[in-house]
Enzyme design. Structure first.
Site, PDB file in Angstrom:
ATOM      1  N   ARG A   7      -3.909   4.852  -4.014  1.00 49.86           N
ATOM      2  CA  ARG A   7      -5.306   4.659  -4.434  1.00 49.86           C
ATOM      3  C   ARG A   7      -5.823   3.242  -4.203  1.00 49.86           C
ATOM      4  NH1 ARG A   7      -3.158   8.653  -6.779  1.00 49.86           N
ATOM      5  NH2 ARG A   7      -1.381   7.267  -6.740  1.00 49.86           N
ATOM      6  N   THR A   8      -5.063   2.255  -4.629  1.00 49.24           N
ATOM      7  CA  THR A   8      -5.600   0.892  -4.614  1.00 49.24           C
ATOM      8  C   THR A   8      -5.865   0.437  -3.186  1.00 49.24           C
ATOM      9  OG1 THR A   8      -4.301   0.487  -6.598  1.00 49.24           O
ATOM     10  CG2 THR A   8      -5.246  -1.441  -5.512  1.00 49.24           C
ATOM     11  N   LYS A  24      11.699 -11.191   7.979  1.00 50.99           N
ATOM     12  CA  LYS A  24      12.493 -12.206   8.691  1.00 50.99           C
ATOM     13  C   LYS A  24      12.720 -13.428   7.823  1.00 50.99           C
ATOM     14  CE  LYS A  24       9.893 -10.986  12.830  1.00 50.99           C
ATOM     15  NZ  LYS A  24       8.811 -11.517  13.672  1.00 50.99           N
ATOM     16  N   ARG A  40      -0.999  -6.805  -3.283  1.00 51.23           N
ATOM     17  CA  ARG A  40      -0.108  -6.234  -4.309  1.00 51.23           C
ATOM     18  C   ARG A  40       1.284  -6.789  -4.072  1.00 51.23           C
ATOM     19  NH1 ARG A  40       0.226  -0.040  -6.109  1.00 51.23           N
ATOM     20  NH2 ARG A  40      -1.636  -0.776  -7.168  1.00 51.23           N
ATOM     21  N   HIS A  96      -3.292  -5.700 -13.472  1.00 49.21           N
ATOM     22  CA  HIS A  96      -3.896  -4.891 -12.401  1.00 49.21           C
ATOM     23  C   HIS A  96      -5.404  -4.894 -12.678  1.00 49.21           C
ATOM     24  CE1 HIS A  96      -4.459  -2.040  -9.286  1.00 49.21           C
ATOM     25  NE2 HIS A  96      -3.594  -1.101  -9.643  1.00 49.21           N
TER      26      HIS A  96
HETATM   27  N1   CP Z   1      -3.396   3.259  -9.880  1.00 52.97           N
HETATM   28  C1   CP Z   1      -2.759   2.715  -8.811  1.00 52.97           C
HETATM   29  O1   CP Z   1      -2.564   1.487  -8.751  1.00 52.97           O
HETATM   30  O2   CP Z   1      -2.388   3.617  -7.874  1.00 52.97           O
HETATM   31  P1   CP Z   1      -1.627   3.249  -6.529  1.00 52.97           P
HETATM   32  O3   CP Z   1      -0.274   2.695  -6.929  1.00 52.97           O
HETATM   33  O4   CP Z   1      -1.528   4.521  -5.754  1.00 52.97           O
HETATM   34  O5   CP Z   1      -2.416   2.192  -5.822  1.00 52.97           O
END
Ligand code: CP
Length: 306
Positions: free
Chosen positions: A52-53, A81, A102, A130
């Site tokens: 999703r993110t 590397k 991320r 998050h």
């Molecule tokens: N909610 C969320 O962060 O989903 P993903 O890990 O799929 O990005």
């Protein structure tokens, strides 16, 4: 080197700023296709898996007319590397206008923001924060409840490692909530977040059982996954992995306005039968991520929505 438009933690944002972003997200929901980022490049660097993110950020950028570069698997980058995060960020900030990152290490986003010439947007750093998930959660709560104020929120599952839970507690503190925290003992909310609630005079209760009684007065039921990837001892994971399963039966005596949220992915903690329940909102919640992330990209780049 540090730039101050990066979004590292939701606690950076005042109540007014949160509401401003939600207003912008509402504009994008009305019309997500606006070519206001023509000529901009958005880099998505994902050192941890995501559906999703990453895809909602990339869709957000595409629908605004920006170009997208990046990787979804760090093993295909020169990280494999031995390149340092600092060098990776330095290089990418020469190519792009904003980096969405991320990372599995808590604090990685803050560190990146300190070495980057361009804004960093934290798309999740380990078990820490998050913030863009929180913005779509707030958007979903406001949209379904008509307000963010004075709500009763039950949070269920992995409250120890759940970065979405941590960010949401921070953000909701502006809106006079009361919380019920439902988790197995080994996954209970870290003390620092309980102290935060106490300092802000936010009432909370802790439970280890998910039953009809504990969710009877909730406006929002925020389910989370037990995250296998955060356990160092997989025997401990096996003990708690199926501890809660939300079913339609459990929801029978809940309030009419209750909505069920989940950051997703789920791995069994919400039975599939619940998907058809009018109180289920987790798929629409994920859709709202597109609008919230369009608002965030424009905000960190200083681009006016209108
Ligand atoms: N909610 C969320 O962060 O989903 P993903 O890990 O799929 O990005």
């Amino acid at each position: 080197m540090a730039n101050n438009t990066s979004l590292v933690s939701i606690s950076q944002y005042s109540k007014e700023k949160l509401l401003e972003i939600l207003d912008k997200a509402a504009k994008f929901e009305k019309n997500p296709n606006r070519k206001i980022l023509d000529g901009k490049v958005v880099a998505t660097l994902f050192f941890e898996p995501s559906t999703r993110t990453r895809l909602s950020f990339e869709t957000a950028a595409n629908r605004l007319g920006a170009r997208v570069i990046g990787f979804s698997d760090a093993s295909t980058s020169s990280t494999s590397k031995g390149e340092t995060l600092k060098d990776t960020i330095t290089i990418v900030s020469n190519y792009a206008d904003v980096i969405v990152m991320r990372h599995f290490i808590e604090g990685a986003a803050r560190y990146a923001s300190e070495v980057s010439r361009i804004p960093i947007v934290n798309a999740g750093d380990g078990a820490n924060q998050h913030p863009t998930q929180t913005l779509l959660d707030l958007y979903s709560i406001k949209k379904t409840q008509g307000t963010l104020e004075n709500l009763k929120i039950a949070m269920v599952g992995d409250l120890k490692y759940g970065r979405t839970v941590h960010s949401l507690i921070n953000a909701m503190s502006h809106f006079n909530p009361s919380f019920k925290f439902i988790s197995p003992k080994v996954l209970e909310l870290p003390t620092s977040y309980k102290m935060f609630c106490k300092e802000k005079n936010i009432p909370f209760e802790e439970y280890s059982e998910l039953n009809e009684e504990v969710i009877a007065d909730a406006d929002i039921l925020y389910m989370t996954r037990v995250q296998k990837e955060r356990f160092t001892d997989l025997f401990e994971y096996e003990k708690v992995k199926n501890v809660y399963v939300l079913t339609n039966k459990l929801l029978e005596n809940t309030k009419d306005n209750l909505k069920i949220l989940h950051p997703l992915p789920r791995v069994g903690e919400i039975a599939c039968e619940v998907d058809e329940n009018p109180k289920a909102y987790y798929f629409q919640q994920a859709q709202n991520g597109l609008y919230a992330r369009q608002a965030v990209i424009c905000d960190v780049l200083g681009v006016d929505v209108d």
